[in-house]
Design an enzyme around this catalytic site. Sequence first.
Site, PDB file in Angstrom:
ATOM      1  N   ALA A   6      -3.297  -0.527   6.440  1.00 14.81           N
ATOM      2  CA  ALA A   6      -4.277   0.196   5.504  1.00 14.81           C
ATOM      3  C   ALA A   6      -4.681  -0.393   4.233  1.00 14.81           C
ATOM      4  O   ALA A   6      -5.477  -1.515   4.433  1.00 14.81           O
ATOM      5  CB  ALA A   6      -3.524   1.496   5.230  1.00 14.81           C
ATOM      6  N   LEU A   9      -2.868  -2.180   1.754  1.00 14.58           N
ATOM      7  CA  LEU A   9      -2.138  -3.269   1.491  1.00 14.58           C
ATOM      8  C   LEU A   9      -2.730  -4.564   1.802  1.00 14.58           C
ATOM      9  O   LEU A   9      -3.373  -4.853   2.750  1.00 14.58           O
ATOM     10  CB  LEU A   9      -0.814  -3.260   2.589  1.00 14.58           C
ATOM     11  CG  LEU A   9       0.044  -2.166   2.152  1.00 14.58           C
ATOM     12  CD1 LEU A   9       1.345  -2.332   3.208  1.00 14.58           C
ATOM     13  CD2 LEU A   9       0.456  -2.002   0.706  1.00 14.58           C
ATOM     14  N   LYS A  51      -2.049  -4.826  15.859  1.00 15.81           N
ATOM     15  CA  LYS A  51      -1.870  -5.366  14.618  1.00 15.81           C
ATOM     16  C   LYS A  51      -1.330  -6.844  14.539  1.00 15.81           C
ATOM     17  O   LYS A  51      -1.692  -7.812  13.843  1.00 15.81           O
ATOM     18  CB  LYS A  51      -1.267  -4.458  13.587  1.00 15.81           C
ATOM     19  CG  LYS A  51      -1.655  -3.145  13.052  1.00 15.81           C
ATOM     20  CD  LYS A  51      -0.692  -2.442  12.519  1.00 15.81           C
ATOM     21  CE  LYS A  51      -1.341  -1.009  12.087  1.00 15.81           C
ATOM     22  NZ  LYS A  51      -0.650   0.169  11.596  1.00 15.81           N
ATOM     23  N   GLY A  80       3.380  15.217  10.433  1.00 15.56           N
ATOM     24  CA  GLY A  80       2.089  14.703  10.670  1.00 15.56           C
ATOM     25  C   GLY A  80       1.920  13.294  10.480  1.00 15.56           C
ATOM     26  O   GLY A  80       1.238  12.500  10.459  1.00 15.56           O
TER      27      GLY A  80
END
Length: 372
Positions: free
Chosen positions: A164, A166, A235, A217
């Site tokens: 995200a 980082l 990733k 969530g």
Amino acid sequence: MKNIPVILLGCGGVGTQLLQHIVSCRTLHANKGVHLRVVGVSDSKSFLVARDALSMEFNDTFLTDICRIKSDGLSLQTCIESGKCEAFPYPESMRKLTEIAARLAFALVDCSASSETIGVINQAVNLGCCAVLANKKPLTCSMEEFDKLFLHPRRIRHESTVGAGLPVIASLNRILSSGDTIYRIIGSLSGTLGYVMSEVEDGKPFSEVVKAAKGLGYTEPDPRDDLSGMDVARKGLILARLLGHRMDMSSIKIESLYPEKMGPTAMPLEDFLTNGLPLLDNDIKERIKKASSNGNVLRYVCVIENSRCNVGIQELPKESALGRLRGSDNVVEIYSRCYKEQPLVIQGAGAGNDTTAAGVLADILDLQDLFP
């Protein structure tokens, strides 16, 4: 004032959050001498573009309306009646986007989850545009397509595809640019699996932790999308390719946390949650017990080392950065010549629409020197 035209692909959680960030940061950006001029937005059904993309843009009221409409679960087609834009159905939108790219250099921002955007991204970049990606799929396609995309590496930004907001990719690029050699990366790259593995340490059943994560969530609607390890593998593949390893997804060894007989095509979701998950509790419990007897903990990690990339559960020292991980943070340890004894550690929130959109926005601004 430097103007950066922006076209957004994908108007889901991350895409709408990005538009909100752009609107809320107008004063901040103006003080920095930058204006982001949103000229087009698309979802899976339609593409809205300013009537004259060379000179016009969507104003902030219209962008806010788009966010409201999408948050209500409606299509962008709802905005067509406003008369402030032209609209094209999805099959025609990619052709229209390429036409605009031939006349206007813009930042093409891919916040979709589609594997079909790679073609138009390549065309736009070849025509002099820039691309900012939160979507991992264009970077995990074949090596041939990956090579085409990176013919113009200065025009590509994709920090938010891993971790995200980082600075994982930025840190890797800085290390590599200095001539330092990275020989090992190990990271917990899934907030969901980081949470799950740290919670089961406390003796909670694996099945209950997964259900709790779904309730909070943290997981996808079907938790098996997280438990399969495919998101972590994507990733890992992106990072491995950045290190120069020419590999495809088939080269990565991936440990799924459920057997094939419990997969989405073999078992309905409710059956998996009610009957399948509890069957996995004992195996995880025994692995935790064994790791604890060795003074270790279990973490679901990606390891890149010696031209190999493996994804799965590993025993790690309790006092390591990964061993101390609690909750849904991402943690990445980078070992290199300069970071040999003590790795470079990057830790923080590695998921969430807000964090991811902030990373995308930072990537767009990082391209400003490439625009007149």
